[in-house]
Motif scaffolding. Structure first.
Motif, PDB file in Angstrom:
ATOM      1  N   GLY A  20       3.140   7.275  -2.647  1.00 47.70           N
ATOM      2  CA  GLY A  20       2.581   6.201  -3.474  1.00 47.70           C
ATOM      3  C   GLY A  20       1.989   6.799  -4.742  1.00 47.70           C
ATOM      4  O   GLY A  20       2.307   7.938  -5.132  1.00 47.70           O
ATOM      5  N   LEU A  21       1.117   6.054  -5.375  1.00 47.01           N
ATOM      6  CA  LEU A  21       0.512   6.513  -6.633  1.00 47.01           C
ATOM      7  C   LEU A  21      -0.203   7.848  -6.442  1.00 47.01           C
ATOM      8  O   LEU A  21      -0.194   8.698  -7.343  1.00 47.01           O
ATOM      9  CB  LEU A  21      -0.472   5.448  -7.134  1.00 47.01           C
ATOM     10  N   ALA A  22      -0.803   8.049  -5.279  1.00 47.07           N
ATOM     11  CA  ALA A  22      -1.550   9.287  -5.032  1.00 47.07           C
ATOM     12  C   ALA A  22      -0.601  10.470  -4.824  1.00 47.07           C
ATOM     13  O   ALA A  22      -0.763  11.536  -5.436  1.00 47.07           O
ATOM     14  CB  ALA A  22      -2.465   9.107  -3.817  1.00 47.07           C
ATOM     15  N   GLY A  23       0.389  10.290  -3.960  1.00 47.22           N
ATOM     16  CA  GLY A  23       1.318  11.382  -3.687  1.00 47.22           C
ATOM     17  C   GLY A  23       2.068  11.805  -4.942  1.00 47.22           C
ATOM     18  O   GLY A  23       2.266  12.996  -5.200  1.00 47.22           O
ATOM     19  N   TYR A  40       6.447  13.717   1.361  1.00 47.20           N
ATOM     20  CA  TYR A  40       7.260  13.069   2.403  1.00 47.20           C
ATOM     21  C   TYR A  40       6.804  11.626   2.530  1.00 47.20           C
ATOM     22  O   TYR A  40       5.621  11.366   2.730  1.00 47.20           O
ATOM     23  CB  TYR A  40       7.108  13.845   3.724  1.00 47.20           C
ATOM     24  N   GLU A  41       7.754  10.722   2.386  1.00 47.35           N
ATOM     25  CA  GLU A  41       7.427   9.295   2.328  1.00 47.35           C
ATOM     26  C   GLU A  41       8.223   8.544   3.398  1.00 47.35           C
ATOM     27  O   GLU A  41       9.453   8.658   3.461  1.00 47.35           O
ATOM     28  CB  GLU A  41       7.734   8.760   0.922  1.00 47.35           C
ATOM     29  N   ALA A  42       7.506   7.760   4.203  1.00 44.47           N
ATOM     30  CA  ALA A  42       8.165   7.009   5.278  1.00 44.47           C
ATOM     31  C   ALA A  42       9.102   5.937   4.734  1.00 44.47           C
ATOM     32  O   ALA A  42      10.133   5.626   5.335  1.00 44.47           O
ATOM     33  CB  ALA A  42       7.102   6.368   6.175  1.00 44.47           C
ATOM     34  N   GLY A  43       8.771   5.367   3.601  1.00 37.03           N
ATOM     35  CA  GLY A  43       9.564   4.269   3.042  1.00 37.03           C
ATOM     36  C   GLY A  43      10.865   4.746   2.421  1.00 37.03           C
ATOM     37  O   GLY A  43      11.054   5.933   2.165  1.00 37.03           O
ATOM     38  N   GLY A  47       6.288   4.452  -4.281  1.00 41.99           N
ATOM     39  CA  GLY A  47       5.440   3.354  -4.765  1.00 41.99           C
ATOM     40  C   GLY A  47       4.390   2.878  -3.779  1.00 41.99           C
ATOM     41  O   GLY A  47       3.479   2.155  -4.158  1.00 41.99           O
ATOM     42  N   GLY A  48       4.537   3.250  -2.497  1.00 41.01           N
ATOM     43  CA  GLY A  48       3.490   2.918  -1.513  1.00 41.01           C
ATOM     44  C   GLY A  48       3.214   1.431  -1.454  1.00 41.01           C
ATOM     45  O   GLY A  48       4.122   0.615  -1.239  1.00 41.01           O
ATOM     46  N   THR A  49       1.958   1.071  -1.656  1.00 37.17           N
ATOM     47  CA  THR A  49       1.523  -0.329  -1.653  1.00 37.17           C
ATOM     48  C   THR A  49       2.509  -1.238  -2.379  1.00 37.17           C
ATOM     49  O   THR A  49       2.842  -2.322  -1.904  1.00 37.17           O
ATOM     50  CB  THR A  49       0.162  -0.434  -2.384  1.00 37.17           C
ATOM     51  N   TRP A  50       2.997  -0.771  -3.534  1.00 37.53           N
ATOM     52  CA  TRP A  50       3.809  -1.632  -4.397  1.00 37.53           C
ATOM     53  C   TRP A  50       5.269  -1.606  -4.003  1.00 37.53           C
ATOM     54  O   TRP A  50       6.077  -2.370  -4.518  1.00 37.53           O
ATOM     55  CB  TRP A  50       3.561  -1.251  -5.866  1.00 37.53           C
ATOM     56  N   PHE A  51       5.616  -0.715  -3.087  1.00 41.08           N
ATOM     57  CA  PHE A  51       6.947  -0.734  -2.481  1.00 41.08           C
ATOM     58  C   PHE A  51       6.969  -1.702  -1.305  1.00 41.08           C
ATOM     59  O   PHE A  51       7.940  -2.437  -1.100  1.00 41.08           O
ATOM     60  CB  PHE A  51       7.310   0.685  -2.002  1.00 41.08           C
ATOM     61  N   TRP A  52       5.886  -1.712  -0.537  1.00 41.59           N
ATOM     62  CA  TRP A  52       5.873  -2.466   0.721  1.00 41.59           C
ATOM     63  C   TRP A  52       5.458  -3.923   0.548  1.00 41.59           C
ATOM     64  O   TRP A  52       5.960  -4.813   1.234  1.00 41.59           O
ATOM     65  CB  TRP A  52       4.897  -1.820   1.713  1.00 41.59           C
ATOM     66  N   ASN A  53       4.488  -4.177  -0.320  1.00 47.17           N
ATOM     67  CA  ASN A  53       3.872  -5.521  -0.398  1.00 47.17           C
ATOM     68  C   ASN A  53       4.623  -6.402  -1.391  1.00 47.17           C
ATOM     69  O   ASN A  53       4.204  -6.585  -2.522  1.00 47.17           O
ATOM     70  CB  ASN A  53       2.401  -5.403  -0.794  1.00 47.17           C
ATOM     71  N   CYS A  60      -1.645  -6.984  -8.894  1.00 52.32           N
ATOM     72  CA  CYS A  60      -2.931  -6.289  -8.848  1.00 52.32           C
ATOM     73  C   CYS A  60      -4.032  -7.244  -9.305  1.00 52.32           C
ATOM     74  O   CYS A  60      -3.763  -8.241  -9.990  1.00 52.32           O
ATOM     75  CB  CYS A  60      -2.915  -5.027  -9.693  1.00 52.32           C
ATOM     76  N   ASP A  61      -5.257  -6.941  -8.911  1.00 45.93           N
ATOM     77  CA  ASP A  61      -6.354  -7.805  -9.343  1.00 45.93           C
ATOM     78  C   ASP A  61      -7.342  -7.039 -10.225  1.00 45.93           C
ATOM     79  O   ASP A  61      -8.466  -7.479 -10.430  1.00 45.93           O
ATOM     80  CB  ASP A  61      -7.028  -8.506  -8.149  1.00 45.93           C
ATOM     81  N   VAL A  62      -6.880  -5.908 -10.720  1.00 43.69           N
ATOM     82  CA  VAL A  62      -7.588  -5.228 -11.808  1.00 43.69           C
ATOM     83  C   VAL A  62      -6.609  -5.280 -12.976  1.00 43.69           C
ATOM     84  O   VAL A  62      -5.408  -5.097 -12.787  1.00 43.69           O
ATOM     85  CB  VAL A  62      -7.883  -3.760 -11.426  1.00 43.69           C
ATOM     86  N   GLU A  66      -6.003  -1.336 -17.318  1.00 40.73           N
ATOM     87  CA  GLU A  66      -6.883  -0.421 -16.587  1.00 40.73           C
ATOM     88  C   GLU A  66      -6.160   0.156 -15.370  1.00 40.73           C
ATOM     89  O   GLU A  66      -6.243   1.349 -15.093  1.00 40.73           O
ATOM     90  CB  GLU A  66      -8.133  -1.170 -16.097  1.00 40.73           C
ATOM     91  N   TYR A  67      -5.469  -0.725 -14.622  1.00 42.34           N
ATOM     92  CA  TYR A  67      -4.826  -0.296 -13.374  1.00 42.34           C
ATOM     93  C   TYR A  67      -3.500   0.392 -13.705  1.00 42.34           C
ATOM     94  O   TYR A  67      -2.416  -0.173 -13.570  1.00 42.34           O
ATOM     95  CB  TYR A  67      -4.612  -1.488 -12.435  1.00 42.34           C
ATOM     96  N   SER A  68      -3.599   1.619 -14.168  1.00 43.92           N
ATOM     97  CA  SER A  68      -2.433   2.414 -14.557  1.00 43.92           C
ATOM     98  C   SER A  68      -2.918   3.851 -14.712  1.00 43.92           C
ATOM     99  O   SER A  68      -4.124   4.100 -14.834  1.00 43.92           O
ATOM    100  CB  SER A  68      -1.848   1.884 -15.867  1.00 43.92           C
ATOM    101  N   ARG A 113       9.076  10.054   8.005  1.00 49.00           N
ATOM    102  CA  ARG A 113       7.709   9.846   8.481  1.00 49.00           C
ATOM    103  C   ARG A 113       7.166  11.152   9.063  1.00 49.00           C
ATOM    104  O   ARG A 113       7.845  11.819   9.842  1.00 49.00           O
ATOM    105  CB  ARG A 113       7.666   8.751   9.549  1.00 49.00           C
ATOM    106  N   ILE A 114       5.968  11.512   8.632  1.00 51.61           N
ATOM    107  CA  ILE A 114       5.318  12.703   9.192  1.00 51.61           C
ATOM    108  C   ILE A 114       4.630  12.296  10.487  1.00 51.61           C
ATOM    109  O   ILE A 114       3.852  11.337  10.528  1.00 51.61           O
ATOM    110  CB  ILE A 114       4.288  13.295   8.191  1.00 51.61           C
ATOM    111  N   LYS A 115       4.947  13.038  11.545  1.00 55.43           N
ATOM    112  CA  LYS A 115       4.414  12.702  12.873  1.00 55.43           C
ATOM    113  C   LYS A 115       3.241  13.592  13.263  1.00 55.43           C
ATOM    114  O   LYS A 115       2.359  13.171  14.006  1.00 55.43           O
ATOM    115  CB  LYS A 115       5.520  12.859  13.930  1.00 55.43           C
ATOM    116  N   GLN A 443     -11.245   0.934  -9.283  1.00 55.97           N
ATOM    117  CA  GLN A 443      -9.882   0.861  -9.795  1.00 55.97           C
ATOM    118  C   GLN A 443      -9.232   2.093  -9.189  1.00 55.97           C
ATOM    119  O   GLN A 443      -9.565   3.227  -9.558  1.00 55.97           O
ATOM    120  CB  GLN A 443      -9.977   0.920 -11.323  1.00 55.97           C
ATOM    121  N   MET A 444      -8.324   1.885  -8.236  1.00 57.53           N
ATOM    122  CA  MET A 444      -7.968   3.022  -7.374  1.00 57.53           C
ATOM    123  C   MET A 444      -7.190   4.125  -8.068  1.00 57.53           C
ATOM    124  O   MET A 444      -7.226   5.271  -7.629  1.00 57.53           O
ATOM    125  CB  MET A 444      -7.201   2.519  -6.153  1.00 57.53           C
ATOM    126  N   ILE A 445      -6.483   3.795  -9.134  1.00 57.99           N
ATOM    127  CA  ILE A 445      -5.716   4.864  -9.783  1.00 57.99           C
ATOM    128  C   ILE A 445      -6.676   5.874 -10.429  1.00 57.99           C
ATOM    129  O   ILE A 445      -6.424   7.077 -10.433  1.00 57.99           O
ATOM    130  CB  ILE A 445      -4.691   4.307 -10.786  1.00 57.99           C
TER     131      ILE A 445
END
Ligand SMILES: Cc1cc2nc3c(=O)[nH]c(=O)nc-3n(C[C@H](O)[C@H](O)[C@H](O)COP(=O)(O)OP(=O)(O)OC[C@H]3O[C@@H](n4cnc5c(N)ncnc54)[C@H](O)[C@@H]3O)c2cc1C
Length: 547
Positions: A20-23, A40-43, A47-53, A60-62, A66-68, A113-115, A443-445
């Protein structure tokens, strides 16, 4: 997927869990230290959150300006956000652009997926295993597995017998879902529910919303990006980003409040709340006065203003009262932003069912029944029931050391970390925006960039001092957890049964997980700890044994 269990382990300097954004930022930043890294990404995509949701209305609600990412001035100048708040497809497009622009994809392995992640104390390295048995060995392990990445479907009896289709907001089908002509049930009225309900209502024959807890929601006031706003923001980007670092939520552009809500006459206070309501956005509202999150009487004024708005908007009095939250102060649960949420309950094809007073008993082949016996016929069911937040993703991985430490055991009574970044007994393992960090309250980024930069600084420090191991002391971890709790206890946050507390997961320890002392304070503290030679950490050198 081929069985990789017999091939030689891949050797890296840093293994990253999550794309995701962090990785992704971790790949970019740690590469600059000359390290061999891989995420290593399970998806099946980044994109993480933005890949799945991908649920209807996901955004986003920021504000997107800013949210970038802020790490590259040219990137933030070049990217054009078409709306005030980016939609899920737009944010995913941005993330993919960043990956291409900085050539990140070559170090991402998808569908993996990392186990398990086991630290070998003698070899001073992590061995990480994938679901197909592939083995990766690395000096450092960065957990960028996300705080809201483990979707939670409640354990309802009978779900397997449901004849219709069911969906979770965080695992939405890529091809989308057409609810036209269907009787739809949505379970859950947190951020995702509040975003999707107005849109599903416009499609469905009938929408029944099953609400256990009413949440406060404010109007987003989304709009096409005004050209002058974009121009002004971009002209001042570096200064704006720097200013955001000096705020509790890592979001700039809001005047710092100077007065308590109780110092202001009621009519003036309500006029201020009205301005914020019209402006849209959650930070602006919660930042109206200095003490909305620490003083119950002050908060009551802000909470009641929104309850009255709900009563004004929703025509049916009983529905309005059900929607008006009364069991927690505004802002102590994640504050939702919406577009026409409360108005949706005025539609003839929408009904609200209170499952706090009459809980769901079971899912049936053709719908669901409540404990009272009331039955609802449904063609499709949507779970907007959230995530096993903050600890879910890490607890799904077997994280242990050859010295006998085990992360699940270490966190049995609730998560313990130092700065939300490292865990005692787990050397060289870094967590991005983990429990004990202010991440989810910001603002998580911005928080992600700060964490990754700090981690890069720590690794650089080790290497420039010919060291190769860092781990927090037990005393530092205990002191930090105490501090996190003390800070939370001085606020109104613990008054809410929220996912910050693990309250949405049956059996999860009730511990307040985020640091709510403010991002500004946290960042200064982290910087000071680094400047003092990583106070509270043990830094050492280990002779590594060749495998
Ligand atoms: C619907 C929604 C809306 C949001 N809106 C906002 C917002 O407006 N503002 C804001 O600041 N934040 C928002 N957030 C929070 C959001 O999660 C963060 O902003 C950010 O996207 C987190 O990035 P991340 O890389 O840390 O985690 P994630 O995006 O969650 O990525 C983690 C990745 O790790 C992968 N992973 C997990 N475990 C494993 C494993 N064992 N092996 C391999 N891969 C694994 C997951 O598949 C996932 O792709 C929102 C979250 C949600 C769910």
């Amino acid at each position: 997927m081929p069985d990789a269990s017999h091939s030689a382990p891949r050797r890296l300097d840093v293994v990253i869990v999550g794309g995701g954004l962090a990785g992704l930022y971790a790949i970019h930043r740690l590469r600059r230290l000359g390290l061999a890294v891989r995420a290593y990404e399970a998806g099946a995509g980044i994109g993480g959150t933005w890949f799945w949701n991908r649920y209807p209305g996901a955004r986003c609600d920021v504000e997107s300006l800013e949210y970038s990412y802020s790490f590259d001035e040219q990137l933030q100048q070049d990217w054009k956000w078409p709306e005030r708040y980016g939609t899920q497809p737009e944010i995913l497009k941005y993330i993919n652009h960043v990956a291409d622009r900085f050539d990140l994809r070559r170090d991402v392995q998808l569908n993996t997926r990392i186990k398990s992640a086991i630290f070998d104390a003698q070899a001073n390295e992590w061995t990480v295993k994938t679901g197909t048995g592939e083995e990766i060995r690395a000096r450092y392990c960065v957990m960028a597995a996300g705080n809201l990445s483990t979707p939670r479907v409640p354990d309802f009896k009978g779900l397997g017998d449901f004849a219709g289709r069911w969906y979770h907001s965080g695992l939405w089908p890529h091809e989308g879902v057409d609810f036209s002509g269907l009787k739809v049930g949505v379970i859950g009225t947190g951020s995702s529910g509040v975003q999707m309900i107005p849109i599903i209502a416009r499609q469905a024959r009938h929408l029944t919303v099953f609400q256990r807890t009413a949440n406060f929601s404010l109007p987003a006031r989304n709009m096409p990006m005004p050209a002058d706003k974009e121009r002004r923001h971009k002209a001042e980007y570096p200064a704006r980003r720097a200013a955001a670092m000096e705020t509790p939520f890592a979001i700039g552009g809001h005047a710092k409040p100077t007065r308590s809500a109780l110092e202001v006459p009621e009519n003036e206070r309500n006029a201020a709340y009205e301005d914020k309501w019209q402006e849209g956005g959650s930070i602006s509202y919660l930042y109206a006065y200095t003490d909305l999150l620490v003083n119950k009487a002050s908060n009551d004024t802000a909470s009641e203003f929104v309850r009255n708005k709900i009563r004004d908007i929703v025509k049916d009095r009983r529905t309005a009262e059900l929607l008006a939250p009364k069991d927690h102060p505004i802002g102590t649960k994640r504050l939702c932003l919406d577009t026409g949420y409360y108005e949706t309950y005025n539609r003839p094809n929408v009904s609200l069912v209170d499952v706090r007073s009459d809980p769901i008993d079971r899912i049936t082949p053709d719908g669901l029944t409540l404990k009272s016996g009331a039955a609802f016929e449904l063609d499709a069911l949507v779970f907007a029931t959230g995530f096993d937040a903050m600890t879910g993703a890490l607890n799904e991985i077997d994280v242990a050391t050859t010295d006998g430490a085990n992360l699940r055991a270490h966190w049995e009574g609730g998560p313990l970390t130092y700065l939300g970044v490292m865990v005692e007994g787990f050397p060289n393992m870094f967590v991005i925006t983990g429990p004990g960090s202010p991440g989810v309250k910001t603002q998580m980024i911005a928080a992600i960039e700060q964490h990754v930069d700090w981690i890069a600084g720590a690794i650089d420090h080790l290497h420039s001092h010919q060291l190769d191991r860092i781990e927090p002391t037990a005393a530092a971890e205990r002191a930090w957890v105490d501090h996190v709790n003390k800070v939370a206890d001085a606020t109104l946050y613990p008054l809410a049964n929220s996912w910050y507390m693990g309250a949405n997961i049956p059996g999860k320890p009730r511990v307040f997980m985020p640091y709510v002392g403010g991002f500004d304070r946290y960042k200064k503290h982290c910087d000071a700890i680094a400047a003092r030679g990583y106070e509270g950490f043990t830094l050492s050198r280990h002779e590594t044994v060749a495998a």
